[in-house]
Design a protein around this motif. Structure first.
Motif, PDB file in Angstrom:
ATOM      1  N   ALA A  72      64.336  10.495  36.009  1.00  0.00           N
ATOM      2  CA  ALA A  72      63.803   9.298  35.359  1.00  0.00           C
ATOM      3  C   ALA A  72      62.960   8.463  36.312  1.00  0.00           C
ATOM      4  CB  ALA A  72      64.945   8.452  34.793  1.00  0.00           C
ATOM      5  N   ASP A  73      63.342   8.402  37.595  1.00  0.00           N
ATOM      6  CA  ASP A  73      62.598   7.565  38.534  1.00  0.00           C
ATOM      7  C   ASP A  73      61.288   8.197  38.998  1.00  0.00           C
ATOM      8  OD1 ASP A  73      63.540   9.509  40.265  1.00  0.00           O
ATOM      9  OD2 ASP A  73      64.781   8.154  41.454  1.00  0.00           O
ATOM     10  N   SER A  74      60.963   9.408  38.496  1.00  0.00           N
ATOM     11  CA  SER A  74      59.650   9.999  38.755  1.00  0.00           C
ATOM     12  C   SER A  74      58.574   9.376  37.879  1.00  0.00           C
ATOM     13  CB  SER A  74      59.687  11.509  38.501  1.00  0.00           C
ATOM     14  OG  SER A  74      60.598  12.154  39.353  1.00  0.00           O
ATOM     15  N   VAL A  75      59.007   8.645  36.855  1.00  0.00           N
ATOM     16  CA  VAL A  75      58.091   8.029  35.890  1.00  0.00           C
ATOM     17  C   VAL A  75      58.308   6.517  35.943  1.00  0.00           C
ATOM     18  CG1 VAL A  75      57.458   7.881  33.450  1.00  0.00           C
ATOM     19  CG2 VAL A  75      58.144  10.084  34.444  1.00  0.00           C
ATOM     20  N   GLN A  76      57.242   5.773  36.221  1.00  0.00           N
ATOM     21  CA  GLN A  76      57.397   4.328  36.445  1.00  0.00           C
ATOM     22  C   GLN A  76      57.560   3.523  35.160  1.00  0.00           C
ATOM     23  OE1 GLN A  76      55.069   6.243  38.130  1.00  0.00           O
ATOM     24  NE2 GLN A  76      56.342   6.230  39.987  1.00  0.00           N
ATOM     25  N   VAL A  77      56.991   4.018  34.050  1.00  0.00           N
ATOM     26  CA  VAL A  77      57.050   3.267  32.793  1.00  0.00           C
ATOM     27  C   VAL A  77      57.576   4.178  31.690  1.00  0.00           C
ATOM     28  CG1 VAL A  77      55.808   1.837  31.148  1.00  0.00           C
ATOM     29  CG2 VAL A  77      55.028   1.934  33.529  1.00  0.00           C
ATOM     30  N   HIS A  78      58.641   3.734  31.029  1.00  0.00           N
ATOM     31  CA  HIS A  78      59.251   4.481  29.932  1.00  0.00           C
ATOM     32  C   HIS A  78      59.097   3.670  28.642  1.00  0.00           C
ATOM     33  CE1 HIS A  78      61.786   7.257  32.545  1.00  0.00           C
ATOM     34  NE2 HIS A  78      61.284   6.391  33.412  1.00  0.00           N
ATOM     35  N   MET A  79      58.572   4.298  27.611  1.00  0.00           N
ATOM     36  CA  MET A  79      58.532   3.675  26.296  1.00  0.00           C
ATOM     37  C   MET A  79      59.215   4.597  25.301  1.00  0.00           C
ATOM     38  SD  MET A  79      57.459   2.991  23.058  1.00  0.00           S
ATOM     39  CE  MET A  79      56.107   4.098  22.659  1.00  0.00           C
ATOM     40  N   GLY A  80      60.054   4.034  24.456  1.00  0.00           N
ATOM     41  CA  GLY A  80      60.683   4.802  23.390  1.00  0.00           C
ATOM     42  C   GLY A  80      60.831   3.935  22.163  1.00  0.00           C
ATOM     43  N   THR A  81      60.992   4.572  21.023  1.00  0.00           N
ATOM     44  CA  THR A  81      61.130   3.816  19.774  1.00  0.00           C
ATOM     45  C   THR A  81      62.465   4.101  19.111  1.00  0.00           C
ATOM     46  OG1 THR A  81      60.061   5.527  18.438  1.00  0.00           O
ATOM     47  CG2 THR A  81      58.631   3.849  19.407  1.00  0.00           C
ATOM     48  N   PHE A  82      62.847   3.186  18.216  1.00  0.00           N
ATOM     49  CA  PHE A  82      64.121   3.282  17.512  1.00  0.00           C
ATOM     50  C   PHE A  82      63.943   3.701  16.052  1.00  0.00           C
ATOM     51  CE2 PHE A  82      64.532  -0.520  20.432  1.00  0.00           C
ATOM     52  CZ  PHE A  82      65.078   0.196  21.479  1.00  0.00           C
ATOM     53  N   GLY A  83      62.721   4.002  15.634  1.00  0.00           N
ATOM     54  CA  GLY A  83      62.454   4.295  14.238  1.00  0.00           C
ATOM     55  C   GLY A  83      62.371   5.770  13.922  1.00  0.00           C
ATOM     56  N   HIS A 139      51.420  12.964  43.882  1.00  0.00           N
ATOM     57  CA  HIS A 139      50.431  13.358  44.887  1.00  0.00           C
ATOM     58  C   HIS A 139      49.309  12.335  45.000  1.00  0.00           C
ATOM     59  CE1 HIS A 139      48.042  16.031  47.406  1.00  0.00           C
ATOM     60  NE2 HIS A 139      47.011  15.825  46.599  1.00  0.00           N
ATOM     61  N   SER A 140      48.885  11.777  43.854  1.00  0.00           N
ATOM     62  CA  SER A 140      47.780  10.822  43.860  1.00  0.00           C
ATOM     63  C   SER A 140      48.240   9.382  44.032  1.00  0.00           C
ATOM     64  CB  SER A 140      46.976  10.942  42.556  1.00  0.00           C
ATOM     65  OG  SER A 140      47.785  10.578  41.443  1.00  0.00           O
ATOM     66  N   GLN A 141      49.559   9.180  44.010  1.00  0.00           N
ATOM     67  CA  GLN A 141      50.157   7.845  44.121  1.00  0.00           C
ATOM     68  C   GLN A 141      49.679   6.902  43.024  1.00  0.00           C
ATOM     69  OE1 GLN A 141      49.268   7.236  48.492  1.00  0.00           O
ATOM     70  NE2 GLN A 141      51.479   6.914  48.581  1.00  0.00           N
ATOM     71  N   ASN A 142      49.520   7.472  41.819  1.00  0.00           N
ATOM     72  CA  ASN A 142      49.258   6.667  40.641  1.00  0.00           C
ATOM     73  C   ASN A 142      50.539   6.537  39.833  1.00  0.00           C
ATOM     74  OD1 ASN A 142      46.295   6.029  40.507  1.00  0.00           O
ATOM     75  ND2 ASN A 142      46.188   8.251  40.803  1.00  0.00           N
ATOM     76  N   TRP A 143      50.621   5.469  39.044  1.00  0.00           N
ATOM     77  CA  TRP A 143      51.778   5.295  38.177  1.00  0.00           C
ATOM     78  C   TRP A 143      51.691   6.254  36.998  1.00  0.00           C
ATOM     79  CZ3 TRP A 143      54.333  -0.052  37.110  1.00  0.00           C
ATOM     80  CH2 TRP A 143      54.838  -0.557  38.313  1.00  0.00           C
ATOM     81  N   LEU A 144      52.869   6.537  36.420  1.00  0.00           N
ATOM     82  CA  LEU A 144      52.977   7.466  35.305  1.00  0.00           C
ATOM     83  C   LEU A 144      53.797   6.816  34.195  1.00  0.00           C
ATOM     84  CD1 LEU A 144      52.490  10.357  34.205  1.00  0.00           C
ATOM     85  CD2 LEU A 144      54.533  11.075  35.469  1.00  0.00           C
ATOM     86  N   MET A 145      53.340   6.982  32.945  1.00  0.00           N
ATOM     87  CA  MET A 145      54.023   6.404  31.785  1.00  0.00           C
ATOM     88  C   MET A 145      54.286   7.473  30.744  1.00  0.00           C
ATOM     89  SD  MET A 145      52.671   3.452  29.136  1.00  0.00           S
ATOM     90  CE  MET A 145      53.517   3.156  27.577  1.00  0.00           C
ATOM     91  N   ILE A 146      55.485   7.452  30.171  1.00  0.00           N
ATOM     92  CA  ILE A 146      55.819   8.339  29.063  1.00  0.00           C
ATOM     93  C   ILE A 146      56.029   7.529  27.790  1.00  0.00           C
ATOM     94  CG2 ILE A 146      58.304   8.302  29.634  1.00  0.00           C
ATOM     95  CD1 ILE A 146      58.441  11.180  28.504  1.00  0.00           C
ATOM     96  N   ASP A 147      55.431   7.979  26.706  1.00  0.00           N
ATOM     97  CA  ASP A 147      55.724   7.500  25.356  1.00  0.00           C
ATOM     98  C   ASP A 147      56.613   8.562  24.729  1.00  0.00           C
ATOM     99  OD1 ASP A 147      55.720   7.205  22.558  1.00  0.00           O
ATOM    100  OD2 ASP A 147      53.734   6.295  22.532  1.00  0.00           O
ATOM    101  N   ASP A 148      57.917   8.294  24.674  1.00  0.00           N
ATOM    102  CA  ASP A 148      58.860   9.317  24.216  1.00  0.00           C
ATOM    103  C   ASP A 148      59.412   9.003  22.825  1.00  0.00           C
ATOM    104  OD1 ASP A 148      59.900  11.803  24.724  1.00  0.00           O
ATOM    105  OD2 ASP A 148      61.717  11.065  25.694  1.00  0.00           O
ATOM    106  N   ALA A 149      58.546   8.470  21.976  1.00  0.00           N
ATOM    107  CA  ALA A 149      58.970   8.089  20.632  1.00  0.00           C
ATOM    108  C   ALA A 149      59.645   9.230  19.886  1.00  0.00           C
ATOM    109  CB  ALA A 149      57.759   7.584  19.834  1.00  0.00           C
ATOM    110  N   HIS A 150      59.109  10.448  20.012  1.00  0.00           N
ATOM    111  CA  HIS A 150      59.609  11.571  19.224  1.00  0.00           C
ATOM    112  C   HIS A 150      60.534  12.507  20.005  1.00  0.00           C
ATOM    113  CE1 HIS A 150      57.057  10.707  15.713  1.00  0.00           C
ATOM    114  NE2 HIS A 150      56.192  10.278  16.614  1.00  0.00           N
TER     115      HIS A 150
END
Length: 379
Positions: free
Chosen positions: A220-231, A189-200
């Motif tokens: 997935a394409d609703s969120v512009q930046v995806h971060m995840g970890t392998f640890g 709605h606000s046309q801002n980017w969205l990022m998820i930190d999905d480490a857990h």
């Protein structure tokens, strides 16, 4: 010297941190100075850190590629195994492109500092991980924090097309999930980017372990930046950022911790690739983990315990006072249970807690034993 005084003050307040002497550790067991403990402090949610498939892949890659990447990825450090891992991650998660980092902390810092300028605003959930909060403080962007999962407060703060909204998928100290339906709607709605930190969330939630967005039915394409970890659930270490090809190309040129750091060792990339392939078909371990979560929450409900509202592998037991939290953790350790005592500044003052983490490697008997020990420890 000033730092000596600081350490003395932390010691007196029960807040001083010390490195544990660990000989061996996996999802279920930890050995320290020759003594074995049941491990309820790690993040090996699916018990993959000792998986034969990962060990075999690591050994094979070490023999084929050697043990180091030799250089940064933009020099000569980006090997065939790195490209294969990136392609498989992108396909698994439904992303155009992916790039690899040595840690989640490095990935979060690189992304926020590279992407935002002084003209931007960064909106962060107040309980976001320290790597995200610190990156916001170091970024030239203006940072505004909103109350945890408070979509009304975030909506009141948002300005159109002016920055980035960031939240965790599963919050590392509370164990609850971000409101991704609300976040994605506000971002659109606000046309801002969205990022998820999905480490857990990665590996344990959603179809084929795709994570929190899949679990909550968010594209997935609703969120512009995806971060995840392998640890965590993948049992290795390292991290990735994913999104559009344009985003990844931009970060290849502007993410300083990527440009100027030696790349992941090829054996590590091979182990991660093996873990990604295992996780996609790991329905039984995920079901086993859910059974242990249900067993623990049901058992804890019969005891005078204050569990925070979580349906994930992170089950925080709220104690409140720092010294009391350490006392209970030490009593548990004397009985053979290794549980993390989380205190300020990691969590707000007055909310010290035992961060109990569960794994598919735990048995019913392990959980019953922990519940019995907790009943004694808090009596």
């Amino acid at each position: 010297m000033p730092f000596n005084l600081s350490l003395a003050e932390r010691e007196a307040a029960g807040l001083r941190r010390r490195l544990p002497a660990v000989d061996n550790v996996n999802g279920r067991q930890l050995v320290s100075q020759g003594k074995a403990y049941l491990n309820f402090a790690g993040n090996d949610y699916l018990g993959l850190s000792q998986a034969p498939e990962l060990i075999k892949a690591t050994a094979h890659a070490a023999h084929e590629f050697g043990v180091g990447a030799v250089a940064s990825p933009l020099v000569v450090g980006h090997h065939a195994i790195h490209r294969e891992l990136e392609a498989e991650l992108a396909d698994w998660l439904g992303l155009e492109a992916v790039m690899l980092f040595s840690s989640g902390f490095s990935a979060n810092q690189a992304l926020i500092k590279a992407l935002l300028t002084k003209e931007h605003t960064l909106w962060q959930d107040r309980l976001n991980h320290a790597s995200l909060q610190e990156a916001g403080l170091l970024s030239p962007a203006r940072m505004q924090r909103f109350a945890h999962n408070d979509m009304a407060q975030l909506a009141a703060k948002l300005k159109p097309q002016s920055g980035l909204i960031v939240s965790e998928g599963v919050f590392s100290m509370d164990g609850d999930q971000g409101d991704w339906q609300g976040l994605s709607q506000l971002a659109a709605h606000s046309q801002n980017w969205l990022m998820i930190d999905d480490a857990h969330g990665l590996g344990v939630l959603g179809k084929q372990g795709r994570g929190t967005l899949s679990e909550q039915g968010i594209a997935a394409d609703s969120v512009q930046v995806h971060m995840g970890t392998f640890g965590k659930a993948l049992g290795v270490s390292g991290a990735f950022i994913g999104g559009s090809r344009a985003l990844i190309d931009y970060l290849h040129n502007h993410a300083r911790s990527y440009v100027y750091s030696t790349h992941l060792p090829p054996p590590q990339a091979a182990a991660i690739l093996a873990a990604v392939r295992v996780v996609q078909t790991a329905n039984q371990p995920r079901e086993q983990l859910q059974a242990r979560i249900a067993q623990f929450t049901a058992g804890a409900a019969q005891l005078p315990l204050t569990l925070m509202p979580s349906t994930t592998a992170i089950q925080p037991l709220l104690v409140g006072e720092e010294q009391a939290c350490m006392q209970i953790a030490n009593q548990l350790r004397e009985r053979g249970f290794w549980v993390g005592a989380i205190r300020p500044p990691t969590v707000p003052k007055g909310s010290a807690r035992l961060r109990i983490t569960l794994s598919a490697a735990h048995s019913k008997e392990d959980l019953n034993a922990l519940l019995s020990a907790l009943a004694v420890g808090i009596a």
